[in-house]
Scaffold this motif. Structure first.
Motif, PDB file in Angstrom:
ATOM      1  N   ASN A  76      -6.079   9.746   8.062  1.00  0.00           N
ATOM      2  CA  ASN A  76      -4.886   8.888   8.076  1.00  0.00           C
ATOM      3  C   ASN A  76      -3.829   9.485   8.999  1.00  0.00           C
ATOM      4  O   ASN A  76      -3.979  10.590   9.509  1.00  0.00           O
ATOM      5  N   PRO A 104       7.485   3.905   6.656  1.00  0.00           N
ATOM      6  CA  PRO A 104       7.195   2.827   5.705  1.00  0.00           C
ATOM      7  C   PRO A 104       5.813   2.196   5.899  1.00  0.00           C
ATOM      8  O   PRO A 104       5.276   1.568   5.002  1.00  0.00           O
ATOM      9  N   HIS A 137       3.241   3.948   6.205  1.00  0.00           N
ATOM     10  CA  HIS A 137       2.312   4.951   5.635  1.00  0.00           C
ATOM     11  C   HIS A 137       2.801   5.343   4.241  1.00  0.00           C
ATOM     12  O   HIS A 137       2.931   4.477   3.390  1.00  0.00           O
ATOM     13  N   ALA A 176       6.476 -13.163   4.878  1.00  0.00           N
ATOM     14  CA  ALA A 176       5.479 -12.166   5.292  1.00  0.00           C
ATOM     15  C   ALA A 176       4.510 -12.771   6.308  1.00  0.00           C
ATOM     16  O   ALA A 176       3.972 -12.065   7.149  1.00  0.00           O
ATOM     17  N   MET A 222       5.002  -5.268   1.563  1.00  0.00           N
ATOM     18  CA  MET A 222       4.743  -3.834   1.470  1.00  0.00           C
ATOM     19  C   MET A 222       3.750  -3.558   0.340  1.00  0.00           C
ATOM     20  O   MET A 222       3.761  -4.221  -0.685  1.00  0.00           O
ATOM     21  N   PHE A 266       0.641  -4.039   0.812  1.00  0.00           N
ATOM     22  CA  PHE A 266      -0.527  -4.884   1.121  1.00  0.00           C
ATOM     23  C   PHE A 266      -1.102  -4.521   2.478  1.00  0.00           C
ATOM     24  O   PHE A 266      -0.358  -4.182   3.405  1.00  0.00           O
ATOM     25  N   HIS A 270      -4.389  -2.637   4.891  1.00  0.00           N
ATOM     26  CA  HIS A 270      -4.807  -1.249   5.136  1.00  0.00           C
ATOM     27  C   HIS A 270      -5.669  -1.223   6.395  1.00  0.00           C
ATOM     28  O   HIS A 270      -6.437  -2.135   6.645  1.00  0.00           O
ATOM     29  N   PHE A 319      -3.637 -14.111   3.844  1.00  0.00           N
ATOM     30  CA  PHE A 319      -4.013 -12.779   3.387  1.00  0.00           C
ATOM     31  C   PHE A 319      -5.525 -12.660   3.257  1.00  0.00           C
ATOM     32  O   PHE A 319      -6.114 -11.632   3.576  1.00  0.00           O
ATOM     33  N   ARG A 357      -7.206 -12.310   6.706  1.00  0.00           N
ATOM     34  CA  ARG A 357      -6.916 -10.996   7.320  1.00  0.00           C
ATOM     35  C   ARG A 357      -7.356  -9.852   6.399  1.00  0.00           C
ATOM     36  O   ARG A 357      -7.109  -8.680   6.707  1.00  0.00           O
ATOM     37  N   VAL A 371      -2.930   1.538  -2.201  1.00  0.00           N
ATOM     38  CA  VAL A 371      -2.566   2.556  -3.200  1.00  0.00           C
ATOM     39  C   VAL A 371      -1.073   2.492  -3.529  1.00  0.00           C
ATOM     40  O   VAL A 371      -0.651   2.803  -4.640  1.00  0.00           O
ATOM     41  N   ASP A 372      -0.268   2.021  -2.567  1.00  0.00           N
ATOM     42  CA  ASP A 372       1.191   2.070  -2.771  1.00  0.00           C
ATOM     43  C   ASP A 372       1.727   0.895  -3.568  1.00  0.00           C
ATOM     44  O   ASP A 372       2.896   0.888  -3.951  1.00  0.00           O
ATOM     45  N   PHE A 400       3.981  11.482  -3.131  1.00  0.00           N
ATOM     46  CA  PHE A 400       2.802  11.323  -2.269  1.00  0.00           C
ATOM     47  C   PHE A 400       2.575  12.624  -1.485  1.00  0.00           C
ATOM     48  O   PHE A 400       1.473  13.140  -1.384  1.00  0.00           O
ATOM     49  N   ARG A 453      -0.674  14.959  -1.248  1.00  0.00           N
ATOM     50  CA  ARG A 453      -1.399  14.975   0.027  1.00  0.00           C
ATOM     51  C   ARG A 453      -1.378  16.335   0.706  1.00  0.00           C
ATOM     52  O   ARG A 453      -2.202  16.617   1.588  1.00  0.00           O
TER      53      ARG A 453
HETATM   54  C1  SDX Z   1      -1.109   4.224   3.288  1.00  0.00           C
HETATM   55  O1  SDX Z   1      -4.544   5.289   6.611  1.00  0.00           O
HETATM   56  C2  SDX Z   1      -4.525   5.601   5.388  1.00  0.00           C
HETATM   57  O2  SDX Z   1      -5.517   5.995   4.799  1.00  0.00           O
HETATM   58  C3  SDX Z   1      -3.183   5.482   4.714  1.00  0.00           C
HETATM   59  C4  SDX Z   1      -3.150   5.691   3.207  1.00  0.00           C
HETATM   60  C5  SDX Z   1      -3.471   7.108   2.833  1.00  0.00           C
HETATM   61  O3  SDX Z   1      -3.901   7.321   1.696  1.00  0.00           O
HETATM   62  O4  SDX Z   1      -3.220   8.018   3.660  1.00  0.00           O
HETATM   63  O5  SDX Z   1      -4.073   4.812   2.586  1.00  0.00           O
HETATM   64  C6  SDX Z   1      -1.762   5.399   2.649  1.00  0.00           C
HETATM   65  O6  SDX Z   1      -0.415   4.402   4.255  1.00  0.00           O
HETATM   66  C7  SDX Z   1      -1.396   2.841   2.758  1.00  0.00           C
HETATM   67  C8  SDX Z   1      -0.715   1.715   3.616  1.00  0.00           C
HETATM   68  C9  SDX Z   1       0.743   1.599   3.146  1.00  0.00           C
HETATM   69  N1  SDX Z   1       1.496   0.684   4.049  1.00  0.00           N
HETATM   70  C10 SDX Z   1       1.916  -0.519   3.616  1.00  0.00           C
HETATM   71  O7  SDX Z   1       1.651  -1.009   2.525  1.00  0.00           O
HETATM   72  C11 SDX Z   1       2.805  -1.241   4.630  1.00  0.00           C
HETATM   73  C12 SDX Z   1       2.363  -2.715   4.747  1.00  0.00           C
HETATM   74  N2  SDX Z   1       1.061  -2.750   5.440  1.00  0.00           N
HETATM   75  C13 SDX Z   1       1.049  -2.954   6.868  1.00  0.00           C
HETATM   76  O8  SDX Z   1       2.124  -2.372   7.547  1.00  0.00           O
HETATM   77  C14 SDX Z   1      -0.347  -2.761   7.478  1.00  0.00           C
HETATM   78  O9  SDX Z   1      -1.212  -3.436   6.693  1.00  0.00           O
HETATM   79  C15 SDX Z   1      -0.862  -1.351   7.721  1.00  0.00           C
HETATM   80  C16 SDX Z   1       0.089  -0.528   8.498  1.00  0.00           C
HETATM   81  C17 SDX Z   1      -1.155  -0.682   6.418  1.00  0.00           C
HETATM   82  C18 SDX Z   1      -2.165  -1.502   8.502  1.00  0.00           C
HETATM   83  O10 SDX Z   1      -1.831  -1.913   9.771  1.00  0.00           O
HETATM   84  P1  SDX Z   1      -2.973  -2.302  10.836  1.00  0.00           P
HETATM   85  O11 SDX Z   1      -4.306  -1.839  10.399  1.00  0.00           O
HETATM   86  O12 SDX Z   1      -2.474  -1.869  12.177  1.00  0.00           O
HETATM   87  O13 SDX Z   1      -3.058  -3.841  10.711  1.00  0.00           O
HETATM   88  P2  SDX Z   1      -2.238  -4.844  11.607  1.00  0.00           P
HETATM   89  O14 SDX Z   1      -0.799  -4.445  11.576  1.00  0.00           O
HETATM   90  O15 SDX Z   1      -2.935  -4.969  12.923  1.00  0.00           O
HETATM   91  O16 SDX Z   1      -2.381  -6.187  10.767  1.00  0.00           O
HETATM   92  C19 SDX Z   1      -3.478  -7.077  11.000  1.00  0.00           C
HETATM   93  C20 SDX Z   1      -2.893  -8.461  10.711  1.00  0.00           C
HETATM   94  C21 SDX Z   1      -1.638  -8.763  11.537  1.00  0.00           C
HETATM   95  O17 SDX Z   1      -1.554 -10.167  11.646  1.00  0.00           O
HETATM   96  P3  SDX Z   1      -2.136 -10.888  13.055  1.00  0.00           P
HETATM   97  O18 SDX Z   1      -1.453 -10.193  14.195  1.00  0.00           O
HETATM   98  O19 SDX Z   1      -3.632 -10.648  13.009  1.00  0.00           O
HETATM   99  O20 SDX Z   1      -1.761 -12.349  12.871  1.00  0.00           O
HETATM  100  O21 SDX Z   1      -2.467  -8.531   9.339  1.00  0.00           O
HETATM  101  C22 SDX Z   1      -1.056  -8.707   9.280  1.00  0.00           C
HETATM  102  C23 SDX Z   1      -0.507  -8.332  10.645  1.00  0.00           C
HETATM  103  O22 SDX Z   1       0.704  -9.040  10.923  1.00  0.00           O
HETATM  104  N3  SDX Z   1      -0.564  -7.825   8.238  1.00  0.00           N
HETATM  105  C24 SDX Z   1       0.364  -8.165   7.346  1.00  0.00           C
HETATM  106  C25 SDX Z   1       0.492  -7.039   6.509  1.00  0.00           C
HETATM  107  N4  SDX Z   1      -0.334  -6.072   6.917  1.00  0.00           N
HETATM  108  C26 SDX Z   1      -0.977  -6.562   7.996  1.00  0.00           C
HETATM  109  N5  SDX Z   1       1.092  -9.293   7.188  1.00  0.00           N
HETATM  110  C27 SDX Z   1       1.964  -9.287   6.136  1.00  0.00           C
HETATM  111  N6  SDX Z   1       2.139  -8.251   5.280  1.00  0.00           N
HETATM  112  C28 SDX Z   1       1.404  -7.111   5.434  1.00  0.00           C
HETATM  113  N7  SDX Z   1       1.576  -6.082   4.597  1.00  0.00           N
END
Ligand code: SDX
Length: 430
Positions: free
Chosen positions: A235, A265, A267, A294, A304, A306, A308, A355, A358, A364-365, A386, A390
């Motif tokens: 990660n 935010p 991560h 969203a 947030m 949602f 990964h 959702f 995609r 986990v958060d 966290f 970690r």
């Molecule tokens: C952790 O990597 C790890 O292992 C991390 C972790 C660990 O244990 O170390 O698991 C811990 O960081 C968990 C993730 C926590 N973050 C969040 O909950 C923040 C919300 N999530 C997003 O920011 C996002 O989903 C990520 C950052 C987690 C993942 O980003 P990606 O893989 O770069 O995915 P992306 O941004 O390319 O999204 C793909 C699509 C996009 O839409 P399109 O361009 O295809 O139309 O999905 C959409 C994004 O806009 N999308 C979301 C979304 N997450 C992705 N849309 C709305 N809400 C969301 N949360």
């Protein structure tokens, strides 16, 4: 040596290469492109590293499609059910579950390295009372390297081990001290007669005037949350620790870099952002509005907790935490409106095409903050929680990398899209 090869053939660019195909013990095979630039004059291009394996590792395995997470081969569900955090820390560090004697010796070492040098404690006097705990964590973790000159030779396996032990042991003490600093109470010293998790809750909530009675349920919930957050392959924050460590930087400074990366935010900062989001949504009747936000590309709001990068299925950790939420909150007098809201939000989102297509599931958060709040931990401390857990993953990956004689400094290249060569114009002519 694997004799499987993959042909890279680009006659127009004069490239006709055989790339070695490497197989792991689980998961996708990889093309070894380490000689690609030398043999073709070309780089690969993979911003965000969606398709790039940065290293060999034997610590954690994730299958994002199947929702699988294993530490050293043991499924997270079994470790969550039967293990405790210090046993999992031993497993991640050394690769095997400890015998009873090994567990007792390791626990004794960790629980007797929890104190901080008094000079370090004085650093807190320099922080504003309202400094974010993660800002203090970054500073304090890096400052540990100002106090342990006797064990900073990273080429000495004994020094590497004592550094790992000190970080695992001292992170909860530093974390609790950031909380006490924020609330203007005196820092509470660790006790050697308490377990790792009970000691942390003691340092958080005891005062000089009154002991804090740790309930078995709180201790068990914290053990579980620390186990689930202990490691997660390559990660962002773990990759940061590896890249920092690849230059030979001391492990305390590398972990400080990992804490900084975790704070974001996207991560580890997401657990704090989830609670802020649920507080902002406020009521079930507002869910539809926020789900629409969203999905709106013109709106920076994301759900947030949602989504990964790896899990395109339910995050197995979220599933475990969700079930524990019920147990923890059932002990509370009033039902927890935040948990009700989170479950309703999950239900609505997972029925929404945006959702589903995609593959955005709770991670986990999404639920962890609800348990932290039930334990009395303030929202600003959620990412600190966290970081405590970690740290074990970070130091395990650092040990694995530095312990590999073949490791080299990490130095990615780029696709240059800037100006071509141009000459310096006198200022009067610009
Ligand atoms: C952790 O990597 C790890 O292992 C991390 C972790 C660990 O244990 O170390 O698991 C811990 O960081 C968990 C993730 C926590 N973050 C969040 O909950 C923040 C919300 N999530 C997003 O920011 C996002 O989903 C990520 C950052 C987690 C993942 O980003 P990606 O893989 O770069 O995915 P992306 O941004 O390319 O999204 C793909 C699509 C996009 O839409 P399109 O361009 O295809 O139309 O999905 C959409 C994004 O806009 N999308 C979301 C979304 N997450 C992705 N849309 C709305 N809400 C969301 N949360």
């Amino acid at each position: 040596m694997n004799d499987k090869l993959v042909k890279l053939n680009r006659p127009d660019a004069g490239v006709d290469l055989d790339l070695p195909l490497l197989e792991g013990s689980e998961g996708p095979d990889v093309f070894d492109i380490s000689r690609l630039y030398r043999d073709s004059g070309m780089f690969t291009f993979d911003p965000g590293f969606l398709s790039t394996a940065s290293c060999r590792s034997a610590i954690t395995y994730i299958d994002g499609d199947q929702g699988v997470l294993r530490y050293r081969g043991y499924p997270i569900e079994q470790l969550a059910e039967y293990s405790d955090f210090l046993e999992v820390a031993y497993l991640l560090l050394y690769g095997e579950l400890p015998t009873t004697q090994e567990y007792q010796e390791f626990s004794h070492i960790i629980l007797h390295h929890t104190m901080l040098n008094q000079g370090l404690l004085r650093f807190f006097e320099g922080f504003n009372y309202d400094a974010h705990p993660m800002a203090m964590m970054v500073g304090m973790a890096g400052s540990l390297s100002a106090f342990y000159h006797d064990s900073l030779d990273i080429n000495d396996p004994d020094h590497r081990e004592i550094c790992a032990h000190r970080m695992i042991a001292k992170m909860p003490t530093i974390a609790a001290a950031t909380y006490k600093h924020n609330i203007g109470e005196p820092i509470i010293y660790p006790r050697n007669d308490l377990s790792y998790c009970a000691n942390f809750l003691h340092m958080m909530f005891a005062t000089p005037c009154e002991e804090y009675k740790v309930t078995p349920l709180a201790e068990r919930a914290l053990n579980l949350l620390f186990i689930l957050h202990a490691d997660h392959e390559q990660n962002a924050s773990t990759s940061t620790v590896r890249l920092a460590g690849s230059s030979g930087a001391n492990p305390f400074a590398c972990v400080a870099a990992g804490i900084a990366s975790l704070w974001g935010p996207a991560h580890g900062g997401a657990n704090e952002a989830v609670i802020a989001m649920l507080d902002e949504i406020g009521s079930v009747r507002n869910i539809e509005k926020y789900v629409a936000k969203a999905k709106d590309k013109d709106d920076p709001f994301r759900l947030m907790g949602f989504g990964h990068r790896v899990y395109k299925n339910y995050d197995p950790r979220a599933k475990i935490i969700r079930s524990v939420c019920h147990e923890i909150l059932n002990t509370q007098v009033n039902d927890n409106p935040l948990f009700e809201l989170a479950m309703r939000l999950e239900e609505i989102a997972l029925q929404d095409e945006y959702f589903v297509e995609r593959q955005l599931y709770p991670n986990v958060d999404f639920y962890s903050g609800i348990i932290y709040r039930a334990l009395g931990i303030p929202t600003t401390m959620f990412t600190v929680m966290f970081a405590i857990a970690r740290t074990t993953g970070w130091v395990s990956h650092w040990m694995e990398m530095i312990g590999d004689p073949a490791h080299r400094i990490g130095r990615p290249r780029q696709l240059y899209v800037g100006h071509g060569k141009r000459d310096y114009p006198p200022r009067a002519q610009r």
